[in-house]
Design a protein around this motif. Sequence first.
Motif, PDB file in Angstrom:
ATOM      1  N   ARG A   1       0.818  -1.207   0.000  1.00 43.03           N
ATOM      2  CA  ARG A   1       0.000   0.000   0.000  1.00 43.03           C
ATOM      3  C   ARG A   1       0.856   1.263   0.000  1.00 43.03           C
ATOM      4  N   SER A   2       2.105   1.128   0.386  1.00 44.38           N
ATOM      5  CA  SER A   2       2.947   2.317   0.404  1.00 44.38           C
ATOM      6  C   SER A   2       3.459   2.671  -0.989  1.00 44.38           C
ATOM      7  N   THR A   3       3.343   1.723  -1.940  1.00 42.76           N
ATOM      8  CA  THR A   3       3.906   1.966  -3.264  1.00 42.76           C
ATOM      9  C   THR A   3       2.879   1.972  -4.389  1.00 42.76           C
ATOM     10  N   THR A   4       1.661   1.542  -4.110  1.00 45.66           N
ATOM     11  CA  THR A   4       0.638   1.504  -5.149  1.00 45.66           C
ATOM     12  C   THR A   4      -0.596   2.274  -4.705  1.00 45.66           C
TER      13      THR A   4
ATOM     14  N   THR B   1      -8.704  14.165  -7.394  1.00 45.59           N
ATOM     15  CA  THR B   1      -7.446  14.868  -7.150  1.00 45.59           C
ATOM     16  C   THR B   1      -6.370  13.897  -6.672  1.00 45.59           C
ATOM     17  N   LEU B   2      -6.728  13.005  -5.759  1.00 47.16           N
ATOM     18  CA  LEU B   2      -5.745  12.036  -5.267  1.00 47.16           C
ATOM     19  C   LEU B   2      -5.444  10.956  -6.303  1.00 47.16           C
ATOM     20  N   ALA B   3      -6.418  10.661  -7.158  1.00 55.24           N
ATOM     21  CA  ALA B   3      -6.158   9.701  -8.229  1.00 55.24           C
ATOM     22  C   ALA B   3      -5.126  10.256  -9.209  1.00 55.24           C
ATOM     23  N   GLU B   4      -5.244  11.552  -9.508  1.00 52.70           N
ATOM     24  CA  GLU B   4      -4.279  12.191 -10.408  1.00 52.70           C
ATOM     25  C   GLU B   4      -2.872  12.183  -9.809  1.00 52.70           C
ATOM     26  N   ALA B   5      -2.799  12.197  -8.485  1.00 54.28           N
ATOM     27  CA  ALA B   5      -1.499  12.171  -7.802  1.00 54.28           C
ATOM     28  C   ALA B   5      -0.990  10.748  -7.582  1.00 54.28           C
ATOM     29  N   GLY B   6      -1.773   9.749  -8.026  1.00 49.82           N
ATOM     30  CA  GLY B   6      -1.359   8.367  -7.867  1.00 49.82           C
ATOM     31  C   GLY B   6      -1.574   7.790  -6.486  1.00 49.82           C
TER      32      GLY B   6
ATOM     33  N   LEU C   1      -6.107  10.898   5.644  1.00 49.63           N
ATOM     34  CA  LEU C   1      -6.511   9.501   5.813  1.00 49.63           C
ATOM     35  C   LEU C   1      -5.612   8.564   5.006  1.00 49.63           C
ATOM     36  N   VAL C   2      -5.365   8.896   3.748  1.00 45.61           N
ATOM     37  CA  VAL C   2      -4.514   8.050   2.904  1.00 45.61           C
ATOM     38  C   VAL C   2      -3.103   7.954   3.500  1.00 45.61           C
ATOM     39  N   ALA C   3      -2.593   9.082   3.982  1.00 43.20           N
ATOM     40  CA  ALA C   3      -1.265   9.070   4.608  1.00 43.20           C
ATOM     41  C   ALA C   3      -1.246   8.170   5.835  1.00 43.20           C
ATOM     42  N   ASP C   4      -2.321   8.205   6.636  1.00 40.61           N
ATOM     43  CA  ASP C   4      -2.383   7.364   7.834  1.00 40.61           C
ATOM     44  C   ASP C   4      -2.472   5.888   7.469  1.00 40.61           C
TER      45      ASP C   4
ATOM     46  N   GLY D   1       0.309   2.989   8.439  1.00 41.80           N
ATOM     47  CA  GLY D   1      -0.109   1.990   9.417  1.00 41.80           C
ATOM     48  C   GLY D   1      -0.467   2.579  10.758  1.00 41.80           C
ATOM     49  N   ARG D   2      -1.028   3.796  10.746  1.00 38.68           N
ATOM     50  CA  ARG D   2      -1.433   4.425  12.011  1.00 38.68           C
ATOM     51  C   ARG D   2      -2.927   4.736  11.980  1.00 38.68           C
ATOM     52  N   ARG D   3      -3.488   4.900  13.159  1.00 35.66           N
ATOM     53  CA  ARG D   3      -4.926   5.160  13.285  1.00 35.66           C
ATOM     54  C   ARG D   3      -5.236   6.598  12.902  1.00 35.66           C
ATOM     55  N   HIS D   4      -6.312   6.782  12.127  1.00 35.22           N
ATOM     56  CA  HIS D   4      -6.746   8.108  11.708  1.00 35.22           C
ATOM     57  C   HIS D   4      -7.488   8.795  12.849  1.00 35.22           C
TER      58      HIS D   4
END
Length: 382
Positions: free
Chosen positions: A5-8, A31-36, A311-314, A318-321
Amino acid sequence: MSSHRSTTPLRTAVVGTGGIARSSHLPALRTLAEAGEVELVAAVDVDMDAVRAFAVGAGIPYASTDLDATLAERHPDLVVLCTPPAVHRDQAVTALKAGAWVWCEKPPCPSLADFDAIETAEEPGDAGPYASIVFQHRFGSGARQVRRLLREGAFGRPLVAHCQTTWYRDAAYYSVPWRGRWATEGGGPAMGHGIHQTDLLLDLMGPWSEVRGMAARLVHDVETEDVSTAQVRFASGAVATVVNSVLSPDEVSRIRIDCERATIELTHLYSYRNADWRITPAPGVPEETVAAWRDFGTDEPSSHLAQLHALVADIRAGRRHATSGAGGRQTLEFITALYKSAFTDTPVRAGEIGPGDPYYTELHGGAQGWAPDTTRTEEASA
């Protein structure tokens, strides 16, 4: 799985394709889809024509009316729930059991019992999958700056606060059958409208300890209230008032916190920018200190996009949002306590409402004059 999940991109499914999905969630996801960061892989709705139109317009390759089949066939990492609150529990539990994280539109669900059932379905620990709630006002740059300064004690002790969501909704708004009903809308303005300001107040002020509420049905022919007020005591000793209304032609959302060294004010309607915050220092505070307080940095409005970024960053880390687990439950517990206090005419303390309490399973608590009129409902369905 965490390294994957950290790379895709996170494979993401949107469930419910109505107004909030189109106006708020889809632009953020694009917006996040455009950023991959995410990949939109599925859309689900009870109306096949609606979900097909949504999917085609959004470029989503898969449309369905069956959530279980979608989870089995598309294997999303993240499920975004844009459906009515009455179905959030079942849909969230189903998604969690399929191994997906959940981001759920407010109101989170109709009761604390439902919230706890969702939490029980989560994986143990903070890495997830877990369910989180859309409380986007926590995630603008203004709230981030003020929260940090409050936590650091820069303003001194918070003493007095005011939280106001005074909006206007006419009879046409309530002519929609599911509105104004406990089972389908989840509650009145305390639950469905003021929940965002309430959530931000609690996030800034810290744990609450006691609430004394009042509710009224003054204008609209609905099951729920159309106005409520509350007095709140926080664990810190600070006190506050909370007002939620759909009867107010001059619409405003406002939070004010008076601290020992400053007053912090936020005034907006549905979303804020840095310019909507005002910090007024107490006499004697150095100008350079005030200038640092007022430096909010790059302007990031409160929005679904701001929260989705976090949320995506969390999830990746592997941390709680912040709005999952206890961080989301505190706001629903507060609103439940407000209703219980209003309908029983007694103060309610934090942690008081649990299994066996009628307000744990239904926000109206079966209170006379507030619980749904089952006789009228049965006659209407006969």
